[in-house]
Enzyme design. Structure first.
Site, PDB file in Angstrom:
ATOM      1  CD  GLU A 167      -2.870   0.877   2.514  1.00  0.00           C
ATOM      2  OE1 GLU A 167      -3.352   1.896   3.027  1.00  0.00           O
ATOM      3  OE2 GLU A 167      -3.110  -0.273   2.938  1.00  0.00           O
ATOM      4  CG  ASP A 182      -1.661   4.575   2.945  1.00  0.00           C
ATOM      5  OD1 ASP A 182      -2.267   4.008   2.042  1.00  0.00           O
ATOM      6  OD2 ASP A 182      -1.532   4.110   4.095  1.00  0.00           O
ATOM      7  CD  GLU A 196      -3.794   7.647   6.329  1.00  0.00           C
ATOM      8  OE1 GLU A 196      -4.746   6.883   6.515  1.00  0.00           O
ATOM      9  OE2 GLU A 196      -2.827   7.756   7.108  1.00  0.00           O
ATOM     10  CD  GLN A 250       0.246   9.442   9.133  1.00  0.00           C
ATOM     11  OE1 GLN A 250       0.486  10.053  10.168  1.00  0.00           O
ATOM     12  NE2 GLN A 250      -0.532   8.374   9.113  1.00  0.00           N
ATOM     13  CG  ASN A 299       2.472   4.210   6.517  1.00  0.00           C
ATOM     14  OD1 ASN A 299       3.620   3.781   6.454  1.00  0.00           O
ATOM     15  ND2 ASN A 299       1.635   3.855   7.476  1.00  0.00           N
ATOM     16  NE  ARG A 348       8.802   0.072   5.377  1.00  0.00           N
ATOM     17  CZ  ARG A 348       8.169  -1.105   5.324  1.00  0.00           C
ATOM     18  NH1 ARG A 348       6.843  -1.140   5.157  1.00  0.00           N
ATOM     19  NH2 ARG A 348       8.831  -2.240   5.452  1.00  0.00           N
ATOM     20  CD  GLU A 349       3.149   5.409  10.628  1.00  0.00           C
ATOM     21  OE1 GLU A 349       4.360   5.184  10.938  1.00  0.00           O
ATOM     22  OE2 GLU A 349       2.215   4.694  11.013  1.00  0.00           O
ATOM     23  N   GLY A 393      -3.009  14.410  17.687  1.00  0.00           N
ATOM     24  CA  GLY A 393      -3.028  13.141  18.407  1.00  0.00           C
ATOM     25  C   GLY A 393      -4.379  12.779  18.985  1.00  0.00           C
ATOM     26  NE  ARG A 451       5.876   4.623  15.426  1.00  0.00           N
ATOM     27  CZ  ARG A 451       5.524   4.715  14.145  1.00  0.00           C
ATOM     28  NH1 ARG A 451       5.712   5.855  13.490  1.00  0.00           N
ATOM     29  NH2 ARG A 451       5.015   3.682  13.521  1.00  0.00           N
TER      30      ARG A 451
END
Length: 299
Positions: free
Chosen positions: A104, A106, A108, A121, A123, A132-133, A202, A286
């Site tokens: 995929e 993306d 966004e 965003q 990904n 993998r943002e 967030g 992360r």
């Protein structure tokens, strides 16, 4: 609506003159209904000539999908994002295959309160694994006019483009043992939905339904890619859409398309220096160990 639009581009025609089979799967159009169809909430779509509007209200979001699947090529859509207070909303434009080990790519678009910039965003999922943002702000207001958002996908790289400026590159690093998406055909999709549990600051800022409906507008639908018929076995689609024995079947397989040119590389550096606000590659909370693909390129 206009009666018809030629389903060919100069690139397809030129290739077709020299290589007859290059015409197979070369698709391009500017009309929504030739390439796409609503996939849910049909009553949340309105059409004005070649303009499509898709709305989110407190009943539902909406989404559309391509009628065909593709393997390699370029897809573009011009979008005007939700104006005003769009906090809590997400508008997405993406390519995706199917199944638990899907690939995929993306875009966004994360809504925000009036006056605050939209965040974009991106990904990449490979074999079902994302995380993998990257996030960036834009150098223009994406709610005031239409801007093009594109995905270029070949066997060497996936390039995310905004108004033809590259904002992200995901390179083929198979020689380093890193999987690369190259053997699953992908559909093209867009949707708008409520994601106020995470989309804006967030999840701290919620959707204000008094400002509904939230409307995203679309035009300039273009797909120039290798079409993969459902009736054809996957292995045959791979063979038909890939470089075979060194033959260059499609423009995206040309050597010049295997990496960014010098001007594009400078554009990407400018975007990263001035507009990138988050990169998973540098998020040590992360990823205490830097993800392996980040060690080999900084895109």
């Amino acid at each position: 609506m206009a009666s018809s639009v030629p389903i060919s581009t100069m690139g397809c025609v030129v290739l077709g003159v020299f290589i007859a089979f290059a015409m197979v799967g070369c698709v391009s159009s500017s009309r929504f209904d030739e390439l796409f169809q609503p996939s849910w909430a049909f009553d949340h779509f309105t059409y004005e000539g070649e303009l499509l509007r898709m709305k989110l209200d407190n009943y539902s979001g909406a989404g559309f999908s391509s009628k065909s699947k593709y393997m390699f090529g370029k897809v573009s859509i011009k979008i005007k994002l939700v104006e005003g207070d769009s906090a809590g909303t997400v508008t997405a434009f993406y390519m995706s295959s199917e199944g638990p080990y899907h690939n995929e790519f993306d875009f966004e678009f994360l809504g925000n309160t009036t006056g605050e910039p939209y965040l974009v965003q991106t990904n990449v999922y490979v074999n079902g694994v994302g995380n993998r943002e990257q996030r960036l702000n834009l150098w223009f207001d994406p709610t005031k006019d239409f801007h093009s958002y594109s995905l270029l996908w070949n066997q060497r790289q996936v390039v995310f483009l905004v108004d033809e400026t590259p904002v992200r590159v995901h390179s083929n690093l198979e020689h380093k043992g890193i999987p690369y998406p190259k053997d699953q055909s992908m559909g093209v999709y867009s949707s708008i939905w409520n994601a106020d549990d995470w989309a804006t600051q967030g999840g701290r800022v919620k959707t204000d339904w008094s400002h509904a409906p939230f409307i995203a507008s679309y035009t300039g639908f273009e797909i120039d890619a290798c079409e993969c018929p459902d009736t054809m076995a996957a292995v045959n689609n791979i063979k038909r859409c890939s470089i075979n024995g060194g033959e260059k079947r499609y423009w995206w397989d040309e050597p010049t398309m295997s990496e960014l040119n010098v001007h594009q590389s400078h554009q990407l550096l400018w975007v990263r220096a001035n507009h990138l606000v988050y990169d998973y590659c540098t998020d040590t909370s992360r990823f205490p160990v830097t993800p392996v693909e980040c060690q080999h390129h900084r895109h």
